[in-house]
Scaffold this motif. Structure first.
Motif, PDB file in Angstrom:
ATOM      1  N   LEU A  11      -5.152  -7.511   0.188  1.00 48.24           N
ATOM      2  CA  LEU A  11      -4.458  -6.827   1.288  1.00 48.24           C
ATOM      3  C   LEU A  11      -5.246  -6.807   2.589  1.00 48.24           C
ATOM      4  O   LEU A  11      -4.669  -6.560   3.652  1.00 48.24           O
ATOM      5  CB  LEU A  11      -4.122  -5.396   0.867  1.00 48.24           C
ATOM      6  CG  LEU A  11      -3.216  -5.267  -0.357  1.00 48.24           C
ATOM      7  CD1 LEU A  11      -3.059  -3.809  -0.756  1.00 48.24           C
ATOM      8  CD2 LEU A  11      -1.857  -5.904  -0.088  1.00 48.24           C
ATOM      9  N   ILE A  29       0.836  -1.189   0.000  1.00 51.73           N
ATOM     10  CA  ILE A  29       0.000   0.000   0.000  1.00 51.73           C
ATOM     11  C   ILE A  29       0.880   1.250   0.000  1.00 51.73           C
ATOM     12  O   ILE A  29       1.774   1.391   0.825  1.00 51.73           O
ATOM     13  CB  ILE A  29      -0.931   0.022   1.221  1.00 51.73           C
ATOM     14  CG1 ILE A  29      -1.908  -1.155   1.162  1.00 51.73           C
ATOM     15  CG2 ILE A  29      -1.700   1.341   1.290  1.00 51.73           C
ATOM     16  CD1 ILE A  29      -2.782  -1.276   2.390  1.00 51.73           C
ATOM     17  N   TYR A  73      -6.920   2.037   5.177  1.00 51.69           N
ATOM     18  CA  TYR A  73      -6.528   3.115   4.263  1.00 51.69           C
ATOM     19  C   TYR A  73      -7.763   3.739   3.608  1.00 51.69           C
ATOM     20  O   TYR A  73      -7.882   4.965   3.511  1.00 51.69           O
ATOM     21  CB  TYR A  73      -5.569   2.561   3.203  1.00 51.69           C
ATOM     22  CG  TYR A  73      -5.218   3.530   2.111  1.00 51.69           C
ATOM     23  CD1 TYR A  73      -4.573   4.737   2.400  1.00 51.69           C
ATOM     24  CD2 TYR A  73      -5.520   3.251   0.781  1.00 51.69           C
ATOM     25  CE1 TYR A  73      -4.242   5.635   1.386  1.00 51.69           C
ATOM     26  CE2 TYR A  73      -5.193   4.134  -0.234  1.00 51.69           C
ATOM     27  CZ  TYR A  73      -4.559   5.326   0.073  1.00 51.69           C
ATOM     28  OH  TYR A  73      -4.240   6.207  -0.926  1.00 51.69           O
ATOM     29  N   CYS A  74      -8.700   2.900   3.172  1.00 52.32           N
ATOM     30  CA  CYS A  74      -9.926   3.398   2.550  1.00 52.32           C
ATOM     31  C   CYS A  74     -10.767   4.197   3.537  1.00 52.32           C
ATOM     32  O   CYS A  74     -11.494   5.119   3.147  1.00 52.32           O
ATOM     33  CB  CYS A  74     -10.758   2.235   2.001  1.00 52.32           C
ATOM     34  SG  CYS A  74     -10.040   1.414   0.561  1.00 52.32           S
ATOM     35  N   TYR A  78      -5.714  -2.382   3.866  1.00 53.77           N
ATOM     36  CA  TYR A  78      -6.327  -1.601   2.800  1.00 53.77           C
ATOM     37  C   TYR A  78      -7.659  -1.029   3.250  1.00 53.77           C
ATOM     38  O   TYR A  78      -8.010   0.107   2.902  1.00 53.77           O
ATOM     39  CB  TYR A  78      -6.519  -2.454   1.546  1.00 53.77           C
ATOM     40  CG  TYR A  78      -7.114  -1.674   0.387  1.00 53.77           C
ATOM     41  CD1 TYR A  78      -6.367  -0.694  -0.260  1.00 53.77           C
ATOM     42  CD2 TYR A  78      -8.420  -1.904  -0.035  1.00 53.77           C
ATOM     43  CE1 TYR A  78      -6.913   0.036  -1.310  1.00 53.77           C
ATOM     44  CE2 TYR A  78      -8.967  -1.187  -1.087  1.00 53.77           C
ATOM     45  CZ  TYR A  78      -8.214  -0.212  -1.718  1.00 53.77           C
ATOM     46  OH  TYR A  78      -8.758   0.515  -2.754  1.00 53.77           O
ATOM     47  N   LEU A 131      -7.807  -5.309  -4.381  1.00 49.65           N
ATOM     48  CA  LEU A 131      -6.935  -4.864  -3.296  1.00 49.65           C
ATOM     49  C   LEU A 131      -7.488  -5.257  -1.937  1.00 49.65           C
ATOM     50  O   LEU A 131      -6.733  -5.660  -1.045  1.00 49.65           O
ATOM     51  CB  LEU A 131      -6.750  -3.347  -3.374  1.00 49.65           C
ATOM     52  CG  LEU A 131      -5.907  -2.849  -4.547  1.00 49.65           C
ATOM     53  CD1 LEU A 131      -6.004  -1.338  -4.667  1.00 49.65           C
ATOM     54  CD2 LEU A 131      -4.454  -3.280  -4.380  1.00 49.65           C
ATOM     55  N   LEU A 132      -8.794  -5.164  -1.767  1.00 48.14           N
ATOM     56  CA  LEU A 132      -9.397  -5.550  -0.491  1.00 48.14           C
ATOM     57  C   LEU A 132      -9.230  -7.045  -0.248  1.00 48.14           C
ATOM     58  O   LEU A 132      -8.917  -7.477   0.865  1.00 48.14           O
ATOM     59  CB  LEU A 132     -10.877  -5.174  -0.476  1.00 48.14           C
ATOM     60  CG  LEU A 132     -11.623  -5.414   0.839  1.00 48.14           C
ATOM     61  CD1 LEU A 132     -10.971  -4.632   1.977  1.00 48.14           C
ATOM     62  CD2 LEU A 132     -13.095  -5.029   0.705  1.00 48.14           C
ATOM     63  N   GLU A 173     -10.446  -1.930  -6.443  1.00 44.79           N
ATOM     64  CA  GLU A 173     -10.783  -1.891  -5.027  1.00 44.79           C
ATOM     65  C   GLU A 173     -11.142  -3.275  -4.506  1.00 44.79           C
ATOM     66  O   GLU A 173     -10.756  -3.656  -3.394  1.00 44.79           O
ATOM     67  CB  GLU A 173     -11.919  -0.904  -4.780  1.00 44.79           C
ATOM     68  CG  GLU A 173     -11.480   0.551  -4.888  1.00 44.79           C
ATOM     69  CD  GLU A 173     -12.606   1.518  -4.618  1.00 44.79           C
ATOM     70  OE1 GLU A 173     -13.783   1.077  -4.586  1.00 44.79           O
ATOM     71  OE2 GLU A 173     -12.339   2.718  -4.433  1.00 44.79           O
ATOM     72  N   ARG A 201      -7.014   8.203  -3.128  1.00 40.54           N
ATOM     73  CA  ARG A 201      -6.662   6.803  -3.347  1.00 40.54           C
ATOM     74  C   ARG A 201      -6.316   6.537  -4.809  1.00 40.54           C
ATOM     75  O   ARG A 201      -5.723   5.514  -5.129  1.00 40.54           O
ATOM     76  CB  ARG A 201      -7.830   5.903  -2.919  1.00 40.54           C
ATOM     77  CG  ARG A 201      -8.228   6.055  -1.458  1.00 40.54           C
ATOM     78  CD  ARG A 201      -8.897   4.826  -0.903  1.00 40.54           C
ATOM     79  NE  ARG A 201     -10.040   4.338  -1.597  1.00 40.54           N
ATOM     80  CZ  ARG A 201     -11.320   4.588  -1.267  1.00 40.54           C
ATOM     81  NH1 ARG A 201     -11.587   5.391  -0.246  1.00 40.54           N
ATOM     82  NH2 ARG A 201     -12.312   4.054  -1.939  1.00 40.54           N
ATOM     83  N   ASP A 227       0.624   5.031   0.741  1.00 42.63           N
ATOM     84  CA  ASP A 227      -0.306   5.961   1.376  1.00 42.63           C
ATOM     85  C   ASP A 227       0.330   7.313   1.693  1.00 42.63           C
ATOM     86  O   ASP A 227      -0.197   8.092   2.485  1.00 42.63           O
ATOM     87  CB  ASP A 227      -0.882   5.357   2.654  1.00 42.63           C
ATOM     88  CG  ASP A 227       0.195   4.962   3.662  1.00 42.63           C
ATOM     89  OD1 ASP A 227       1.387   5.222   3.392  1.00 42.63           O
ATOM     90  OD2 ASP A 227      -0.156   4.404   4.719  1.00 42.63           O
TER      91      ASP A 227
END
Length: 208
Positions: free
Chosen positions: A182, A123, A189-190, A186, A178-179, A175, A133, A125
């Motif tokens: 990770l 990730i 982060y979202c 993640y 990644l979800l 999305e 994002r 960030d």
């Protein structure tokens, strides 16, 4: 084309070339392919086709304006002509170009074109990703909207809409990937950074 139109067009071409060149460089440095549109469980055929159409069109279509002005019967060309449209459009092109390239470079070895399970990077960030994002996609959208204002035509509008649709579809796919790949980091982060621009004041607002 006027001087500002030429400058905006050349920045659009430079972005497409820079996108491909930087992707190839990052792939070589990380010793892996960054092209993931044909991989993974999530079908990415539609956004991949739309991206190709938009980027190829942005390079080729304005050149037709040098061959007898194919825009002379296009209502958008007359409706959106004027210095202010050119100035605002060119500013969007410059900002979008810089944002997309800087964000792509900032991703480093995590840069991917497309998404596939098991082939995502860590990730990122920080930098532009601390307030968006998807800063690369945001920059691309700004660049194409700027090109449309500087070089207004029905075809340029179609190319811009194709890019915006491709971005919308691809973000949803990425999305999910990644979800799945990770997990909780993640999700956190979202919950902190908005999909397009800004941060959340509370985690309950995430996902918009």
């Amino acid at each position: 084309m006027s001087g500002m139109e030429i400058a905006s067009y050349l920045m659009g071409v430079a972005y497409v070339v820079g996108l491909l060149a930087l992707s190839a460089t990052l792939a070589r440095k990380s010793d892996r392919s960054v092209w993931l549109f044909g991989k993974g469980a999530q079908s990415q055929a539609v956004p991949a086709l739309l991206f190709k159409l938009a980027f190829a069109g942005a390079v080729v279509w304005p050149l037709l304006g040098t061959l007898g002005n194919p825009f002379r019967l296009d209502p958008l060309t007359s409706w959106l002509s004027g210095t202010w449209f050119d100035v605002v459009g060119h500013m969007l092109v410059v900002i979008g170009f810089c944002l997309a390239i800087i964000a792509q470079r900032h991703m480093g070895n995590s840069w991917r074109i497309g998404a596939a399970e098991g082939e995502v990077g860590v990730i990122v960030d920080s930098g532009p990703f601390a307030i968006s994002r998807n800063p690369v996609f945001l920059g691309q959208a700004m660049l194409f909207l700027g090109l449309f204002l500087v070089l207004p035509s029905l075809i340029q509008a179609i190319l811009t809409l194709a890019l915006l649709l491709a971005i919308t579809l691809q973000v949803r796919i990425e999305e999910r990937v990644l979800l799945q790949s990770l997990g909780e980091p993640y999700r956190v982060y979202c919950a902190r950074v908005r999909r397009w621009l800004g941060t959340y004041s509370s985690r309950s607002e995430s996902g918009r």
